[in-house]
Design a protein around this motif. Structure first.
Motif, short mmCIF file in Angstrom:
data_model
loop_
_atom_site.label_atom_id
_atom_site.label_comp_id
_atom_site.label_asym_id
_atom_site.label_seq_id
_atom_site.Cartn_x
_atom_site.Cartn_y
_atom_site.Cartn_z
N GLU A 267 -16.21 72.79 22.35
CA GLU A 267 -17.39 73.69 21.93
C GLU A 267 -17.27 75.09 22.30
O GLU A 267 -17.55 75.77 21.50
CB GLU A 267 -18.69 72.94 22.76
CG GLU A 267 -19.75 73.63 22.34
CD GLU A 267 -21.17 73.20 23.34
OE1 GLU A 267 -22.30 73.73 23.23
OE2 GLU A 267 -20.72 72.42 24.50
N ALA A 268 -16.80 75.35 23.49
CA ALA A 268 -16.62 76.61 23.81
C ALA A 268 -15.59 77.57 22.88
O ALA A 268 -16.10 78.62 22.41
CB ALA A 268 -16.42 76.95 25.14
N LEU B 78 -17.62 78.07 19.61
CA LEU B 78 -18.66 79.02 19.66
C LEU B 78 -17.80 80.37 19.44
O LEU B 78 -18.32 81.40 19.02
CB LEU B 78 -19.19 79.09 20.88
CG LEU B 78 -20.30 77.92 21.10
CD1 LEU B 78 -20.95 77.80 22.47
CD2 LEU B 78 -21.49 77.82 19.82
N GLU B 79 -16.89 80.63 20.14
CA GLU B 79 -16.04 81.92 19.80
C GLU B 79 -15.60 81.91 18.51
O GLU B 79 -15.72 83.18 18.03
CB GLU B 79 -14.90 81.95 20.81
CG GLU B 79 -14.95 81.67 22.51
CD GLU B 79 -13.83 81.66 23.01
OE1 GLU B 79 -12.57 81.86 22.79
OE2 GLU B 79 -14.01 81.95 24.52
N CYS C 182 -17.18 81.01 15.90
CA CYS C 182 -18.32 81.30 15.27
C CYS C 182 -18.65 82.80 15.23
O CYS C 182 -18.82 83.44 14.19
CB CYS C 182 -19.48 80.50 15.66
SG CYS C 182 -19.65 78.72 15.22
N SER C 183 -18.61 83.35 16.45
CA SER C 183 -18.58 84.64 16.60
C SER C 183 -17.73 85.54 15.73
O SER C 183 -17.96 86.63 15.30
CB SER C 183 -18.68 85.28 18.12
OG SER C 183 -19.82 84.46 18.68
N ARG D 192 -23.00 68.41 20.36
CA ARG D 192 -22.90 69.53 20.52
C ARG D 192 -21.79 70.30 19.59
O ARG D 192 -21.70 71.36 18.94
CB ARG D 192 -22.94 70.28 22.08
CG ARG D 192 -24.09 70.13 22.74
CD ARG D 192 -23.60 70.39 24.25
NE ARG D 192 -24.96 70.38 24.94
CZ ARG D 192 -25.03 70.57 26.33
NH1 ARG D 192 -23.90 70.84 26.86
NH2 ARG D 192 -26.23 70.74 26.99
N ASP E 119 -22.68 70.00 15.98
CA ASP E 119 -23.63 71.10 15.47
C ASP E 119 -22.60 72.33 15.33
O ASP E 119 -22.82 73.31 14.40
CB ASP E 119 -24.50 71.43 16.65
CG ASP E 119 -25.33 72.64 16.22
OD1 ASP E 119 -26.23 72.58 15.45
OD2 ASP E 119 -25.47 73.71 17.17
N VAL E 120 -21.56 72.78 16.17
CA VAL E 120 -20.56 73.70 16.03
C VAL E 120 -19.90 73.61 14.94
O VAL E 120 -19.59 74.67 14.25
CB VAL E 120 -19.77 73.92 17.30
CG1 VAL E 120 -18.85 74.96 17.04
CG2 VAL E 120 -20.51 74.32 18.53
#
Length: 247
Positions: A79-80, A83-84, A86-87, A162, A165-166
């Motif tokens: 997940e982490a 998220l990176e 995604c950014s 989670r 979702d990512v």
């Protein structure tokens, strides 16, 4: 004795007067004012900072098994990482537009193509990380989903949701970024003209073709995840049960 008592009383009175004087002088500064706004604070961490390092001590017959703890730790790391991505993907802007068109003689064109390749290479590699993330996410998601059979699977299911979702967010951002395909086209053209000067040319050529197919597909992460979940043991039986309940 009386003189000694009077002396002690006088010293006590003097001390009390000094304390009263200090209280009058510093009272305005010592008053505690309550905060104007309430401070909201959650005591439940979103991530697991210890990465379940004590998972080997868990009793397999207990609420949380070691395998489930391992799956939760892997999903949190996944997940982490997502998220990176995604950014990085959301803030990505076209690089090829800023590059000049190759012109002049053959030697000058080759030098310009090589420079364009070197400028675009780190940015295209970031996009390839999304393609590699898809394979890793599908493998770990399905492995953790297969563990959701016991009573202590709530945390694992939450971690799975989670990650899902990512993955959905990554697909949505990727499908709206036309500049990814444009930069890849310019990158491939530059690579074709300077391939002899590039190390690991064959590996780059194969990954470029794979990335082109990946970018051309709509929602590749969710599609790959859905196909892999349907291949899990018992998936067809579960789907047929849902169909019977619907009927």
């Amino acid at each position: 004795r009386q003189s000694r008592s009077f002396g002690l009383m006088a010293a006590a009175i003097s001390t009390n007067e000094q304390l009263a004087s200090l209280q009058r002088d510093f009272a305005p500064h010592l008053e505690l004012q309550p905060p104007s706004d309430r401070v909201a604070c959650s005591l439940r961490p979103r991530a697991n900072p210890t990465n379940y390092s004590d998972r080997k001590a868990f009793d397999p017959t207990g609420v949380l098994s070691a395998d489930e703890a391992t799956g939760m730790a892997e999903l949190e790391a996944l997940e982490a990482r997502g998220l990176e991505l995604c950014s990085a993907l959301y803030t990505y802007r076209s690089i090829a537009r800023a590059l000049p068109t190759a012109g002049g003689d053959d030697e000058n064109k080759r030098a310009m193509y090589l420079t364009s390749f070197e400028v675009l290479h780190p940015h295209v590699q970031r996009v390839k990380e999304l393609m590699y993330y898809k394979d890793d996410a599908v493998a770990k998601f399905c492995a953790s989903l297969a563990l959701c059979t016991g009573p202590g699977s709530d945390g694992l299911l939450l971690a799975l949701s989670r990650v899902f979702d990512v993955v959905a967010v990554l697909d949505s951002i990727k499908d709206t970024k036309a500049c990814l395909s444009n930069d890849l086209s310019v990158y491939k053209r530059a690579f074709a003209h300077c391939r002899a000067d590039v190390t690991n040319a064959d590996a780059i050529f194969n990954s470029n073709n794979a990335l082109q197919l990946f970018l051309a597909e709509k929602g590749p992460l969710l599609s790959a995840l859905k196909a892999a979940v349907h291949r899990l043991p018992g998936a067809e039986e579960s789907s047929s049960r849902r169909g019977m309940r619907t009927l």
